[in-house]
Design an enzyme around this catalytic site. Structure first.
Site, short mmCIF file in Angstrom:
data_model
loop_
_atom_site.label_atom_id
_atom_site.label_comp_id
_atom_site.label_asym_id
_atom_site.label_seq_id
_atom_site.Cartn_x
_atom_site.Cartn_y
_atom_site.Cartn_z
N SER A 274 4.95 -7.23 3.30
CA SER A 274 5.49 -7.62 4.60
C SER A 274 6.25 -8.95 4.49
O SER A 274 6.03 -9.73 3.56
CB SER A 274 4.33 -7.77 5.59
OG SER A 274 3.40 -8.70 5.07
N LYS B 164 -1.14 -6.38 -9.74
CA LYS B 164 -2.15 -6.53 -8.67
C LYS B 164 -1.81 -5.50 -7.60
O LYS B 164 -0.91 -5.72 -6.79
CB LYS B 164 -2.09 -7.96 -8.11
CG LYS B 164 -3.37 -8.47 -7.48
CD LYS B 164 -3.84 -7.72 -6.26
CE LYS B 164 -3.05 -8.02 -5.02
NZ LYS B 164 -3.42 -7.11 -3.90
N CYS C 17 9.68 1.38 3.63
CA CYS C 17 10.53 0.24 4.01
C CYS C 17 11.95 0.70 4.30
O CYS C 17 12.73 -0.04 4.87
CB CYS C 17 10.52 -0.82 2.92
SG CYS C 17 11.29 -0.23 1.43
N GLU D 6 8.98 -4.47 13.27
CA GLU D 6 8.68 -3.39 12.32
C GLU D 6 7.42 -2.67 12.79
O GLU D 6 6.37 -3.30 12.96
CB GLU D 6 8.46 -3.96 10.91
CG GLU D 6 8.13 -2.86 9.91
CD GLU D 6 8.03 -3.35 8.47
OE1 GLU D 6 7.39 -4.39 8.24
OE2 GLU D 6 8.59 -2.67 7.59
N PHE E 124 0.81 -1.23 0.00
CA PHE E 124 0.00 0.00 0.00
C PHE E 124 0.83 1.27 0.00
O PHE E 124 0.34 2.34 -0.32
CB PHE E 124 -0.95 0.00 1.21
CG PHE E 124 -0.29 0.40 2.51
CD1 PHE E 124 -0.05 1.73 2.82
CD2 PHE E 124 0.10 -0.56 3.45
CE1 PHE E 124 0.57 2.11 4.00
CE2 PHE E 124 0.71 -0.19 4.63
CZ PHE E 124 0.95 1.14 4.90
N GLU F 230 -5.02 -3.73 -2.21
CA GLU F 230 -6.47 -3.47 -2.14
C GLU F 230 -6.76 -2.22 -1.31
O GLU F 230 -7.85 -1.67 -1.37
CB GLU F 230 -7.20 -4.70 -1.57
CG GLU F 230 -6.87 -5.07 -0.12
CD GLU F 230 -5.58 -5.87 0.03
OE1 GLU F 230 -4.76 -5.89 -0.91
OE2 GLU F 230 -5.41 -6.47 1.12
P1 NAD Z 1 1.16 -6.77 2.88
O1 NAD Z 1 2.16 -7.86 2.96
O2 NAD Z 1 0.04 -6.75 3.84
O3 NAD Z 1 0.49 -6.75 1.42
C1 NAD Z 1 1.27 -6.77 0.24
C2 NAD Z 1 0.49 -7.46 -0.87
O4 NAD Z 1 0.25 -8.82 -0.50
C3 NAD Z 1 -0.87 -6.83 -1.15
O5 NAD Z 1 -1.04 -6.77 -2.55
C4 NAD Z 1 -1.86 -7.79 -0.50
O6 NAD Z 1 -3.07 -7.86 -1.22
C5 NAD Z 1 -1.14 -9.13 -0.57
N1 NAD Z 1 -1.43 -10.00 0.56
C6 NAD Z 1 -1.64 -9.63 1.86
N2 NAD Z 1 -1.82 -10.73 2.63
C7 NAD Z 1 -1.70 -11.80 1.83
C8 NAD Z 1 -1.76 -13.21 2.05
N3 NAD Z 1 -1.98 -13.71 3.26
N4 NAD Z 1 -1.58 -14.03 0.99
C9 NAD Z 1 -1.34 -13.54 -0.25
N5 NAD Z 1 -1.27 -12.21 -0.51
C10 NAD Z 1 -1.45 -11.35 0.51
O7 NAD Z 1 2.00 -5.40 2.95
P2 NAD Z 1 1.45 -3.91 3.09
O8 NAD Z 1 0.93 -3.70 4.45
O9 NAD Z 1 0.62 -3.56 1.93
O10 NAD Z 1 2.84 -3.09 2.92
C11 NAD Z 1 3.68 -2.80 4.01
C12 NAD Z 1 4.83 -3.77 4.08
O11 NAD Z 1 5.56 -3.76 2.86
C13 NAD Z 1 5.83 -3.40 5.17
O12 NAD Z 1 6.23 -4.58 5.83
C14 NAD Z 1 6.99 -2.81 4.39
O13 NAD Z 1 8.25 -2.90 5.02
C15 NAD Z 1 6.95 -3.62 3.14
N6 NAD Z 1 7.63 -2.94 2.04
C16 NAD Z 1 8.86 -3.40 1.69
C17 NAD Z 1 9.56 -2.76 0.68
C18 NAD Z 1 10.92 -3.24 0.30
O14 NAD Z 1 11.43 -2.81 -0.71
N7 NAD Z 1 11.54 -4.12 1.07
C19 NAD Z 1 8.98 -1.66 0.03
C20 NAD Z 1 7.72 -1.23 0.42
C21 NAD Z 1 7.03 -1.88 1.43
#
Ligand code: NAD
Length: 500
Positions: free
Chosen positions: A237, A184, A292, A393, A160, A187
Site C-alpha cells: 500500500s 519477506k 494493483c 483505493e 498479499f 504474513e
Molecule cells: P501492505 O502495505 O499492507 O503490506 C505490504 C507489506 O508491508 C507486507 O509484507 C507487510 O508485512 C508489510 N507491512 C505492512 N504494514 C507495515 C508497516 N506499518 N511497516 C512496515 N511494514 C509493513 O499491502 P497489502 O495489503 O499486503 O497489499 C495490497 C496493497 O498493495 C494495495 O494497496 C495494492 O495496490 C498494492 N499493490 C501494488 C502493486 C504495484 O505494483 N503498484 C502490486 C500489488 C499490490
C-alpha cells in the site's frame, strides 16, 4: 487473543524461515493464523519474525555475497534454469497453494505463476543483459570502461495479492546479477513461498544466497535498518511504500517501492462495447478486484453512457462467485473478514455520497462457504468525482461509473488523481488513442486493454503515489537496480607499448 494473534502453544504448524540453506523455526514469540479466505479455515501459522531472524538472514547473505558475485554469470544462471524446470514441474501445486491462501481462481493463480516463470526466463539472459560498455582512446592511450557489479544483499518485501509472482519481479534478476536475497512474504499468505523455497533449495544455490524470513512490520523495519542490506524492493500500500522508501533511503540503501492505485478506464462512444464490457469486467472483478492494475472507475464519454452502464451491470450480476478451486467459478473471496468489512463500508459510503447501486454485492452468501469472505461484484453508478470513494483505493470487486462529455474532461480527472498506476482507454480512434497514451499521467497505459500488466521484459511501471524510486521491477530496470556502475579509466602510454 481477539486481534487474530495466537499464542505459539497452539498445535497448528508454524511456517519455517529458510536461512543459510537450512529450514529454521523462527524465534518469534508471536504468530498469526493463516486463513483460507473461501472457508475461514486456519491453514497454519506464521511467526511474526523480529530483528533477530532478520539479522541471521542478513548475516548469512552477507557471508554468501563474495562467493556468489565471483561465480561467473554463465554459472549463476544455471541455478535459474534448474529453478525454472522445478517451477514447471510444481506448477499446479504452487498455483493451488495461491488459490487456497489468497482466494483467487485457479486460472488466475496459474496466470500469476506463468508470469513468475517468465521473469526467471528473462533473467537467464543476464550474461548479456548486465554487460557494460567501453570506449577506446578517450584521449591518446587512455580507455574508459563501465562495469556493472552487483549491489549487495537485496531484500524483497511483498504484498498479499500475488504471493507467487511479485517476488519474481525482483528475485531472479537480483540473483542473476550476483546478489544474495532475503524474501519477506506477506504474513497473510506465507504458504506459497514455503513451496517456492523448497524449489530454490532443490536448485542448489550456495548457502546464504536465498533466504526467507517471515514476519510483518517488525521484520520489515529490521530489514530497513540492517546495514548488510543494500537494496530494498517493496510492493504494497502507498502508506507503507512511503515509509519503506524513506527509511531505506535514509539508511543509505537503494529502494524501489510500488504503492497503491485507483485505476480509471475511459470508454468512448466509438468503442466496441461488447469487447469493452468483457475486458473491463475481467479487470474490475478478476482476482476479486485485489490487483494493483484492477479498473476501479469507468468514465463514460457522451453516448457511451447508457449502453455501457447496462452491459456492465449485466456482466457484474452474472459473474459466478465461489471457491476459486472449483471449476466454473469466475471470482473468489477477498482476503479477510476485515477487508470484506472495509469494502462493504466503502460501498455504503459511495451510496451515501449519491451513487446508485444497481448491482450490490454486500452481504453475499455462497452456499457451502457461509464463513468465507465474499463480496460479490458491485456497481456504483454516478459516483461523484470529488467524493471520497472516487479517490480511495477500494481493493475489492467494486466498480464506480462516472460520466463526462469529452475526452478532455476524462483526462483532467485521471490526471488529478494522486495515484498513477494505470489508465486505459477503449476506442476505435487512433487519434484518441495516441492522445491518451501521450497525455495520461500513469505508468502503465492500456488501449483496449483492461489490465496493462507489463511482460517480464518490460518494467512494471507506476507513477505518482503508486511508485517511489527510480528503477522499476522486471527487465532492464531490474538489471540496473540490482547492479552498481563502476567506471574505469586506464592509461597505457604509447612509449610503454613499444617495449613489447
Ligand atoms: P501492505 O502495505 O499492507 O503490506 C505490504 C507489506 O508491508 C507486507 O509484507 C507487510 O508485512 C508489510 N507491512 C505492512 N504494514 C507495515 C508497516 N506499518 N511497516 C512496515 N511494514 C509493513 O499491502 P497489502 O495489503 O499486503 O497489499 C495490497 C496493497 O498493495 C494495495 O494497496 C495494492 O495496490 C498494492 N499493490 C501494488 C502493486 C504495484 O505494483 N503498484 C502490486 C500489488 C499490490
Amino acid at each position: 487473543m481477539s486481534n487474530g494473534k495466537t499464542s505459539n502453544m497452539r498445535k497448528r504448524e508454524v511456517v519455517g524461515d529458510f536461512i543459510n540453506n537450512e529450514w529454521r523455526s523462527s524465534g518469534a514469540a508471536e504468530t498469526l493464523d493463516v486463513v483460507n479466505p473461501a472457508t475461514a479455515e486456519v491453514l497454519g501459522r506464521v511467526p511474526l519474525g523480529t530483528a533477530a531472524e532478520v539479522a541471521q538472514a542478513a548475516e548469512a547473505a552477507g557471508r554468501a555475497f563474495p562467493g556468489w558475485r565471483r561465480t561467473p554469470a554463465v554459472e549463476r544462471v544455471q541455478y535459474l534454469f534448474r529453478l525454472k524446470q522445478f517451477m514447471e514441474t510444481a506448477f499446479e501445486d504452487v498455483s493451488r497453494s495461491i488459490t487456497v491462501e489468497c482466494g483467487k481462481t485457479l486460472d488466475e493463480s496459474r496466470a500469476e505463476m506463468r508470469r513468475a516463470i517468465e521473469n526467471v526466463e528473462i533473467a537467464c539472459g543476464i550474461p548479456q543483459l548486465m554487460q557494460g560498455y567501453n570506449s577506446e582512446d578517450i584521449a591518446p592511450g587512455i580507455d574508459e570502461t563501465m562495469i556493472r557489479q552487483p549491489v549487495g544483499v537485496s531484500a524483497i518485501i511483498c504484498p498479499f495479492n500475488f504471493p507467487g509472482m511479485i517476488p519474481f519481479w525482483y528475485m531472479p534478476y537480483a540473483l542473476a546479477c550476483g546478489n544474495p536475497v532475503i524474501v519477506k512474504p506477506s504474513e497473510k499468505v506465507p504458504l506459497t513461498m514455503q513451496l517456492i523455497f523448497k524449489l530454490l533449495e532443490q536448485a542448489g544455490f550456495p548457502p546464504g544466497v536465498v533466504n526467507l524470513v517471515n514476519g510483518a512490520r517488525e521484520a520489515v523495519d529490521a530489514i530497513l535498518d540492517h546495514p548488510a542490506v543494500r537494496a530494498v524492493s517493496f510492493v504494497g500500500s502507498t502508506a507503507v511504500a512511503k515509509h519503506v522508501y524513506s527509511r531505506a533511503t535514509a539508511n543509505g540503501k537503494r529502494a524501489q517501492c510500488q504503492g497503491g492505485a485507483k485505476n480509471a478506464v475511459v470508454v468512448l462512444p466509438d468503442a466496441e462495447m461488447d469487447m469493452a464490457t468483457k475486458i473491463i469486467a475481467d479487470s474490475a472483478f478478476g482476482c476479486a478486484g485485489q490487483r494493483c492494475l484492477a479498473v476501479s472507475l469507468v468514465i463514460t464519454v457522451g453516448e457511451a453512457r447508457q449502453v455501457f452502464t447496462e452491459s456492465i451491470c449485466n456482466a457484474a450480476a452474472k459473474r459466478v462467485v465461489g471457491n476459486g478451486l472449483e471449476a466454473g467459478v469466475q471470482m473468489g473471496p477477498v482476503i479477510s473478514a476485515a477487508s470484506k468489512q472495509r469494502i462493504e463500508s466503502l460501498i455504503g459510503k459511495g451510496r451515501g455520497e449519491g451513487a446508485s447501486v444497481p448491482v450490490d454485492g454486500r452481504g453475499a452468501r455462497i452456499p457451502g462457504y457461509e464463513n468465507g469472505f465474499f463480496v460479490k461484484p458491485t456497481i456504483l453508478v454516478d459516483l461523484p468525482p470529488h467524493g471520497e470513494v472516487a479517490r480511495t483505493e477500494i481493493f475489492g470487486p467494486v466498480l464506480g461509473l462516472m460520466h463526462v462529455e469529452t475526452l478532455d474532461e476524462a483526462l483532467t480527472f485521471i490526471n488529478s488523481s494522486e495515484y498513477g498506476n494505470q489508465a486505459s482507454l477503449f476506442t476505435s480512434s487512433g487519434t484518441a488513442a495516441r492522445r491518451f497514451r501521450y497525455e495520461a499521467q500513469a505508468g502503465n497505459i492500456g488501449i483496449n486493454i483492461g489490465v496493462a500488466a507489463p511482460m517480464a521484459f518490460f518494467p512494471f511501471s507506476g507513477w505518482k503515489e503508486s511508485f517511489f524510486g527510480d528503477l522499476h521491477g522486471q527487465g532492464l530496470d531490474a538489471v540496473e537496480f540490482f547492479t552498481q556502475k563502476k567506471v574505469v579509466i586506464e592509461r597505457w602510454p604509447k612509449e610503454w607499448t613499444r617495449r613489447f
